[in-house]
Write a protein that holds these residues in place. Structure first.
Motif, PDB file in Angstrom:
ATOM      1  N   GLU A 160       0.823  -1.210   0.000  1.00 56.55           N
ATOM      2  CA  GLU A 160       0.000   0.000   0.000  1.00 56.55           C
ATOM      3  C   GLU A 160       0.853   1.254   0.000  1.00 56.55           C
ATOM      4  N   VAL A 161       2.150   1.093   0.282  1.00 57.46           N
ATOM      5  CA  VAL A 161       3.054   2.236   0.281  1.00 57.46           C
ATOM      6  C   VAL A 161       4.124   1.991  -0.770  1.00 57.46           C
ATOM      7  N   LEU A 162       4.344   2.983  -1.623  1.00 59.82           N
ATOM      8  CA  LEU A 162       5.365   2.851  -2.663  1.00 59.82           C
ATOM      9  C   LEU A 162       6.454   3.887  -2.431  1.00 59.82           C
ATOM     10  N   LEU A 163       7.699   3.396  -2.367  1.00 61.70           N
ATOM     11  CA  LEU A 163       8.844   4.295  -2.232  1.00 61.70           C
ATOM     12  C   LEU A 163       9.570   4.254  -3.566  1.00 61.70           C
ATOM     13  N   VAL A 164       9.532   5.393  -4.279  1.00 62.03           N
ATOM     14  CA  VAL A 164      10.013   5.391  -5.662  1.00 62.03           C
ATOM     15  C   VAL A 164      11.119   6.444  -5.801  1.00 62.03           C
ATOM     16  N   ALA A 165      12.327   5.987  -6.185  1.00 67.09           N
ATOM     17  CA  ALA A 165      13.449   6.920  -6.305  1.00 67.09           C
ATOM     18  C   ALA A 165      13.890   7.032  -7.755  1.00 67.09           C
ATOM     19  N   GLN A 166      14.037   8.235  -8.239  1.00 63.70           N
ATOM     20  CA  GLN A 166      14.530   8.547  -9.583  1.00 63.70           C
ATOM     21  C   GLN A 166      13.941   7.627 -10.645  1.00 63.70           C
ATOM     22  N   PRO A 167      12.622   7.549 -10.747  1.00 64.52           N
ATOM     23  CA  PRO A 167      12.039   6.517 -11.618  1.00 64.52           C
ATOM     24  C   PRO A 167      12.334   6.727 -13.099  1.00 64.52           C
ATOM     25  N   THR A 168      12.607   7.963 -13.528  1.00 63.33           N
ATOM     26  CA  THR A 168      12.776   8.191 -14.975  1.00 63.33           C
ATOM     27  C   THR A 168      14.188   8.620 -15.333  1.00 63.33           C
ATOM     28  N   ARG A 169      15.138   8.510 -14.373  1.00 66.65           N
ATOM     29  CA  ARG A 169      16.498   8.938 -14.688  1.00 66.65           C
ATOM     30  C   ARG A 169      17.063   8.055 -15.806  1.00 66.65           C
ATOM     31  N   GLY A 170      17.498   8.696 -16.873  1.00 61.87           N
ATOM     32  CA  GLY A 170      18.137   7.960 -17.959  1.00 61.87           C
ATOM     33  C   GLY A 170      17.183   7.170 -18.838  1.00 61.87           C
ATOM     34  N   VAL A 171      15.846   7.362 -18.687  1.00 60.39           N
ATOM     35  CA  VAL A 171      14.943   6.649 -19.599  1.00 60.39           C
ATOM     36  C   VAL A 171      14.399   7.671 -20.608  1.00 60.39           C
ATOM     37  N   ASP A 172      13.982   7.176 -21.743  1.00 56.37           N
ATOM     38  CA  ASP A 172      13.556   8.128 -22.779  1.00 56.37           C
ATOM     39  C   ASP A 172      12.182   8.728 -22.458  1.00 56.37           C
ATOM     40  N   ILE A 173      11.851   9.787 -23.175  1.00 55.70           N
ATOM     41  CA  ILE A 173      10.619  10.531 -22.869  1.00 55.70           C
ATOM     42  C   ILE A 173       9.388   9.645 -22.976  1.00 55.70           C
ATOM     43  N   GLY A 174       9.416   8.744 -23.958  1.00 57.07           N
ATOM     44  CA  GLY A 174       8.269   7.849 -24.136  1.00 57.07           C
ATOM     45  C   GLY A 174       8.063   6.955 -22.927  1.00 57.07           C
ATOM     46  N   ALA A 175       9.151   6.362 -22.460  1.00 55.15           N
ATOM     47  CA  ALA A 175       9.055   5.485 -21.293  1.00 55.15           C
ATOM     48  C   ALA A 175       8.686   6.298 -20.062  1.00 55.15           C
ATOM     49  N   ALA A 176       9.241   7.533 -19.968  1.00 55.04           N
ATOM     50  CA  ALA A 176       8.938   8.383 -18.816  1.00 55.04           C
ATOM     51  C   ALA A 176       7.439   8.679 -18.759  1.00 55.04           C
ATOM     52  N   GLU A 177       6.879   8.943 -19.938  1.00 48.73           N
ATOM     53  CA  GLU A 177       5.438   9.193 -20.004  1.00 48.73           C
ATOM     54  C   GLU A 177       4.660   8.006 -19.429  1.00 48.73           C
ATOM     55  N   TYR A 178       5.062   6.802 -19.829  1.00 46.14           N
ATOM     56  CA  TYR A 178       4.381   5.600 -19.359  1.00 46.14           C
ATOM     57  C   TYR A 178       4.530   5.435 -17.848  1.00 46.14           C
ATOM     58  N   ILE A 179       5.771   5.644 -17.364  1.00 49.92           N
ATOM     59  CA  ILE A 179       6.039   5.471 -15.933  1.00 49.92           C
ATOM     60  C   ILE A 179       5.223   6.473 -15.115  1.00 49.92           C
ATOM     61  N   HIS A 180       5.137   7.714 -15.603  1.00 49.84           N
ATOM     62  CA  HIS A 180       4.343   8.712 -14.902  1.00 49.84           C
ATOM     63  C   HIS A 180       2.863   8.325 -14.859  1.00 49.84           C
ATOM     64  N   GLN A 181       2.352   7.803 -15.978  1.00 51.72           N
ATOM     65  CA  GLN A 181       0.945   7.355 -15.992  1.00 51.72           C
ATOM     66  C   GLN A 181       0.722   6.256 -14.959  1.00 51.72           C
ATOM     67  N   GLN A 182       1.703   5.333 -14.854  1.00 54.87           N
ATOM     68  CA  GLN A 182       1.585   4.254 -13.870  1.00 54.87           C
ATOM     69  C   GLN A 182       1.529   4.798 -12.449  1.00 54.87           C
ATOM     70  N   LEU A 183       2.382   5.808 -12.165  1.00 56.39           N
ATOM     71  CA  LEU A 183       2.382   6.396 -10.825  1.00 56.39           C
ATOM     72  C   LEU A 183       1.020   7.033 -10.532  1.00 56.39           C
ATOM     73  N   LEU A 184       0.465   7.723 -11.529  1.00 55.84           N
ATOM     74  CA  LEU A 184      -0.840   8.365 -11.325  1.00 55.84           C
ATOM     75  C   LEU A 184      -1.933   7.315 -11.138  1.00 55.84           C
ATOM     76  N   THR A 185      -1.818   6.205 -11.857  1.00 58.77           N
ATOM     77  CA  THR A 185      -2.786   5.121 -11.685  1.00 58.77           C
ATOM     78  C   THR A 185      -2.728   4.559 -10.264  1.00 58.77           C
ATOM     79  N   GLN A 186      -1.511   4.351  -9.773  1.00 57.90           N
ATOM     80  CA  GLN A 186      -1.344   3.827  -8.414  1.00 57.90           C
ATOM     81  C   GLN A 186      -1.952   4.789  -7.391  1.00 57.90           C
TER      82      GLN A 186
END
Lengths: 312, 334, 501
Positions: free
Chosen positions: C421-447
């Motif tokens: 129920e608790v997510l600790l997320v560090a530098q999730p998009t460091r070094g990933v491309d903009i497309g992947a970053a977009e996806y990762i951000h959507q996942q965080l918002l979904t969570q």
């Protein structure tokens, strides 16, 4: 014990200590410069042996200690070129290459000595005492300061010279830079490998000189494994001295004086019997203690032992 | 992985260089004569060079003498095997070639010998200096009472010192060196109880510089006569020569190390015990005994430097001391 | 129009197995900021290393001031007036600023006379407003100062074309503002600049010309007036990308992660986290911002039980502890996406399937009586690969063969798919491309929508500002302020990040 504290004996012991410090000092000063440039040379002992044998054999054949000295220096320089080729050009692992140089120096000098000389034949060393005229009228202090041979004065004058080289010249600045951050030096157009090779050649030439001094100034003869571990203690002194010439000199003097004190105390029968063998370990024990105490390694060149390539 | 290739190349180059130099040197050691029939063949394995004027040369000279007197017929020598494994290989090689007696001249060779000897029960082995035959029936050992010559040197030294201070330089306080040093001290004290014998052990067999500094230390404390044992004393003889201080040698005639200052040296003569061993092997006794060299068997000799002007009565006292040690009227305390 | 200062034509550089640059052209005019934009691995660094003489091109040619030149070493580049500010500063820590400037100047055995160098440094600092003490040692200096020292080093050498490789990556917003003022001054003098970045806001602000690289090739050339952030992102990624994130309004629930007066020591034994207290509620993203090295990593490691807690305590789902272990906190309901996905988040030599069950392999249905159930693992990992659109040939591919963005998705899939129920997320998009970053951000918002409590640690201020309900600014291990998103401004956050409150 009180016998030790007569002025005459103290003077003689300190004079002996200063004399014994010279090979340590020369080898350690050279190694310090090499390490400041980021190259560890564990082969100092082997290069000292090669320098010692070259100086001995040349003196034996030519009857000229000056030629012997020159050959000792050249032998060190030659070994420096070889070590630079191995570590700087071929990027070999420095620790194991240095051990290789040591084993080579030990075996090679023994082989040459047996084949070319066989029995230890005395030579006339380089024992000019340039300041001795000052020692005559200045009592014990004068003896302590002015009764040494020319090579001893050369060694101690090299301390400020190396300090000046490292801190005040462009070469010294380059040495410090390539030992800390070779990539930074590279981007400013400094030839990292060139500077390192020069530092190695300098360090090995000093080791060759240290070996020559043992032969020409102290022993005036040769024997298998003549250096008896002095090259390794010199490396320890570099760490003890935190890569700084003045502190390296302090360490060399400390070692020389401890060794001479152990000998004097034995001769005075202050230490005898089984204590003798323990006392003889004093320099080795001191080395270990010193290395533990200075294990913080403050001031160790950051790129020490790391070969340089642009793609790293 | 670049390093080994380069280093091998380097070694090979320098090896060629070394061989070239060795080729021009005085390469007179390896020789063998072959004879037909039931000849008696002896092989020697020794650590340093045959011409080292010291430990190895003493054994080489001894077998050459036996060869010259036709006591034995054939001699083979492998020298310079300071690496024990190399010596072991040489010892085994000679045993396989059927030599009658194999001499392993070095106390460090006991290990390999103990493994090799049982494999060749028909071959006799002799080694030293040591007093252990491992209980094997085909191993002899030999040793030397170096304290005897030390005692004689001490007697002579005590008569030559003017300051009544004598300096002794030893390597490590064990074995042959300790025996010599203790014998020397006993002899000097017996001759003149007022003599102060100062003893320094440098802690190393090879630290020539430490031996030199020990000599300096003795001289600065007033010593006018020095002695010492083991290979590192060459550093001390140089210092003695420079300061005009007298020197007594051991293990070999050390006169070449200082023509002006060497008075006398204790010298080992192995031919007596070797001849003894050869006779026993010829008689079928292949081992089990330890030979100990003393003045009595002629195994130890005191050689004087003829260039040194030693008073006749002092030289006479040396001979008297040797006689006393032989007949037992004098003991060294060992 | 002025003649070009630099022309790179048809540059191609191959490394074993990769073509880093293929037929790349770059033209820089005097007085211009020419931006090189592209994802990690697009070939920007290779191109400027060729320009600086660190690499030799396989094909193509370079001309400077209208005449062709072969730049075979940095010395040659420096000689014709090219300077470079590297992403990782090329400064010798144990030397002073003046000594660093003096490096490479003068004959080998000449004396280094630092006096004129010092004087000149002071003149140059004065002229360009670059405040640096010439006698300070580099190791004593803050990151922003170090960068000024780097720029000084180039200016001292009368640089005419300056290359800046990701110069803003390590700076706080006020430092970026200062840097841009300096850069404007440099171009006003007629110098040319090559500016490398992947931060679209900055690129739009500073550039005169923009060249976009993708997979080693030029994918577009434009000017800020003729493009938008979206069109640049499309050129970088090769497909349309959504850049705006919408945080739907929702009321946070009960506290899920609580940190009370936490103090933690860093690697060198000094306190790296001091008296930090914060709460993360269900359905809330709390973003921690700060310049790298201000205690964020130590805070995350302490919560995760990877670093000893000096004093204070944490509570997950109301279960308190001051001596957490990784196993214990996971059982309490915490999932962790560590900052170094290759070092701590995954095992490169394990397959994708193995990495996906790394936290579950020791419980049924993945293990039965001590034996791994390969079919259960396969079934699970196939589903996760689909759910999180992980681009991999199959589940048995070795993880290290995937791209950075896909490795990060593997970690995310494993950590987010459990019942934590608790997510600790560090530098999730460091070094990933903009497309992947977009996806990762959507996942965080979904969570967040699903009611998870998320503590997000990132050095990318834009990312934190876009995703967080609340911002926590850390400086030297302490919290400088906690600000609700709607009240936060970049200027205010920037000041707090520099320790000004």
């Amino acid at each position: 014990m009180s016998e030790f504290f007569t002025v005459a004996i103290l003077t003689a012991t300190l004079t002996s200590g200063i004399r014994q410090a010279v090979p340590y000092l020369l080898a350690a000063l050279g190694e310090a410069v090499s390490q400041r440039a980021g190259v560890l040379n564990l082969g100092v002992e082997g290069v000292m042996l090669i320098g010692a044998f070259s100086a001995y054999y040349a003196t034996l054949e030519t009857k000229s200690a000056a030629i012997g000295l020159l050959m000792g220096l050249l032998a060190g320089m030659f070994m420096g070129l070889i070590y630079a080729f191995i570590t700087v050009v071929m990027h070999a692992e420095q620790g194991i290459s240095g051990i290789g140089i040591y084993l080579f120096g030990l075996g090679f000098t023994d082989l040459l000595f047996q084949k070319q000389v066989g029995t230890p034949r005395p030579i006339q060393g380089l024992k000019t005492k340039p300041m001795n005229w000052l020692a005559e009228d200045t009592g014990r202090v004068g003896e302590l300061l002015f009764s040494h041979t020319i090579l001893t004065y050369v060694a101690f004058l090299l301390v400020p010279a190396v300090y000046w080289l490292v801190t005040r010249t462009t070469f010294g600045l380059n040495v410090r830079a390539v030992g800390e951050n070779p990539h930074a030096a590279d981007t400013l157009g400094v030839s990292v490998n060139g500077v390192r090779a020069a530092a190695i050649v300098f360090g090995n030439t000093m080791a060759g000189l240290a070996g020559a001094v043992l032969v020409l100034d102290i022993v005036q003869n040769f024997q298998q494994n003549l250096t008896a571990g002095r090259g390794f203690i010199a490396i320890a002194l570099v760490y003890f001295g935190a890569w700084r010439p003045l502190r390296v000199m302090a360490g060399a003097l400390l070692f020389g004086i401890v060794s001479s004190t152990v000998l004097t105390l034995q001769a005075l029968d202050v230490i005898s019997g089984s204590v003798t063998s323990i006392a003889n370990m004093a320099p080795a024990v001191l080395t270990v203690i010193v290395l533990v105490v200075v294990s913080r390694r403050i001031g160790q060149p950051a790129a020490l032992t790391k070969p340089f390539t642009r793609d790293a | 992985m670049k390093y080994p290739r380069v280093f091998n190349l380097l070694l090979a180059l320098l090896g060629v260089f070394a061989l070239a130099i060795a080729g021009c040197g005085n390469d007179d050691d390896d020789s063998s004569t072959t004879q037909t029939g039931t000849s008696f063949r002896v092989a020697v394995v020794a650590p340093s060079a045959s011409n080292d004027l010291a430990f190895t040369q003493s054994i080489v000279d001894a077998v050459r003498k036996l060869e010259a007197s036709n006591h034995i017929d054939e001699v083979s020598i492998t020298d310079g095997t300071f690496v024990v494994e190399d010596a072991g290989a040489a010892i085994r090689g000679y045993a396989e070639e059927g030599y009658d007696l194999v001499v392993a001249h070095g106390s460090q060779y006991g290990g390999p010998l103990q493994e090799i000897a049982p494999d060749f029960p028909e071959t006799s082995f002799i080694w030293g200096t040591a007093v252990d035959t491992f209980g094997l029936p085909n191993v002899y050992s030999y040793s030397v009472r170096s304290d005897l010559g030390g005692y004689v040197n001490g007697v002579v030294a005590a008569q030559l010192t003017e300051s009544n201070i004598i300096g002794v330089i030893g390597p490590v306080e064990v074995g042959d060196a300790k025996l010599y040093v203790d014998g020397f001290e006993a002899g000097a004290q017996a001759q003149n109880p007022d003599v102060d014998v100062k003893i320094v052990y440098t802690g190393s067999f090879s630290d020539v510089a430490a031996a030199a500094e020990a000599a300096q230390s003795h001289i600065s404390l007033g010593a006018d006569v020095l002695t010492g044992s083991a290979q590192m004393v060459v550093g001390a003889t140089g210092v003695a020569q420079e300061n005009g201080v007298l020197w007594f040698g051991t293990q070999a005639n050390q006169t070449p190390l200082g023509e002006d200052i060497v008075v006398a040296s204790q010298v080992y003569r192995w031919e007596g015990i070797l001849a003894d061993a050869v006779d026993r092997v010829k008689a079928g006794e292949l081992g089990g005994e330890t030979f100990i060299m003393t003045f009595a068997g002629g195994g130890i000799d005191i050689q004087f430097n003829d260039n040194f002007d030693l008073p006749q009565e002092v030289r006479g006292s040396a001979q008297a001391t040797i006689d006393g040690l032989i007949d037992g009227s004098i003991t060294t305390g060992q | 129009m002025q003649p070009p200062m630099l022309e790179m034509r048809n540059i191609t550089k191959r490394f074993p197995g990769v073509v880093a640059n293929e037929g790349v052209d770059l033209t820089v005019l005097p007085g211009q900021v020419h931006t090189l934009l592209g994802e990690n691995g697009a070939g920007k660094s290779t191109l400027v290393k060729i320009l600086y003489g660190l690499y030799q091109p396989d094909e193509g040619n370079i001309s400077f001031d209208g005449s062709p030149i072969n730049i075979d070493s940095p010395a040659t580049a420096i000689g014709i007036g090219i300077g470079m500010i590297h992403q990782h500063f090329m400064l010798v820590d144990t030397l002073t600023v003046a000594e660093n400037v003096a490096l490479g100047l003068g004959k080998q055995l000449s004396l280094t006379n630092l006096k004129p160098i010092r004087q000149r440094i002071e003149e140059v600092s004065e002229e360009f407003g670059l405040r640096v003490n010439p006698d300070a040692y580099i190791w004593q200096m803050a990151v922003g100062e170090r960068q000024r020292a780097e720029i000084l080093k180039a200016l001292y050498r009368n640089v005419r074309l300056l290359v800046l490789d990701e110069p803003t990556a390590v700076l706080t917003p006020p430092e970026v503002t200062d840097l841009f003022v300096t850069l404007k001054q440099l171009t006003a003098d007629g110098r040319g600049l090559v500016f490398i970045s992947h931060k679209l806001n900055e690129v739009m602000e500073i550039s005169d010309e923009i060249t976009v690289l993708r997979d080693g090739k030029v994918s577009g050339h434009t000017r800020p007036a003729e493009c938008t952030r979206e069109s640049l992102a499309t050129l970088m990624v090769g497909r349309p990308v959504e850049l705006t994130r919408t945080l739907e309004a929702q009321t946070p629930g009960t506290p899920k992660l609580e940190v009370h007066s936490l103090a933690v020591r860093g690697d060198r034994g000094k306190l790296a986290v001091e008296d930090v207290s914060l709460q993360v509620h269900a359905g809330e993203i709390v973003g921690i911002v700060g310049v790298s090295g201000n205690g964020q990593r130590e805070l995350a490691e302490a919560i995760m039980g990877l670093r000893e807690i000096e004093s204070g305590e944490i509570a997950i789902n109301s279960q308190q502890t001051s001596t957490p272990t990784p196993k214990q906190v996971r059982q309490m309901g915490l999932a962790y996406v560590p900052e170094e996905r290759m070092k701590y988040g995954s095992i490169g030599d394990f397959t994708v399937a193995e990495n996906l069950v790394l936290t579950d392999y020791n419980r049924p249905p993945y293990v039965r009586r001590g034996v791994l159930s390969l079919s259960a693992i396969e079934q699970r990992s196939k589903q996760l690969v689909d759910d999180y659109s992980i681009r991999t040939p199959n589940t048995q591919t070795l993880t290290r063969k995937l791209s950075g963005g896909n490795i990060q998705k593997v970690v995310l899939a494993r950590e987010f798919s459990g019942d934590a129920e608790v997510l600790l997320v560090a530098q999730p998009t460091r070094g990933v491309d903009i497309g992947a970053a977009e996806y990762i951000h959507q996942q965080l918002l979904t969570q967040r929508k699903q009611g998870k409590a998320i503590l997000l640690i990132s050095e990318d201020l834009d990312e934190v500002m876009a995703l967080s309900d609340r911002l926590v600014v850390m400086y030297e291990g302490a919290i400088m302020g906690q600000i609700p998103k709607q009240e936060a401004t970049t200027e205010q956050i920037g000041l707090l990040m520099s320790g000004v409150s």
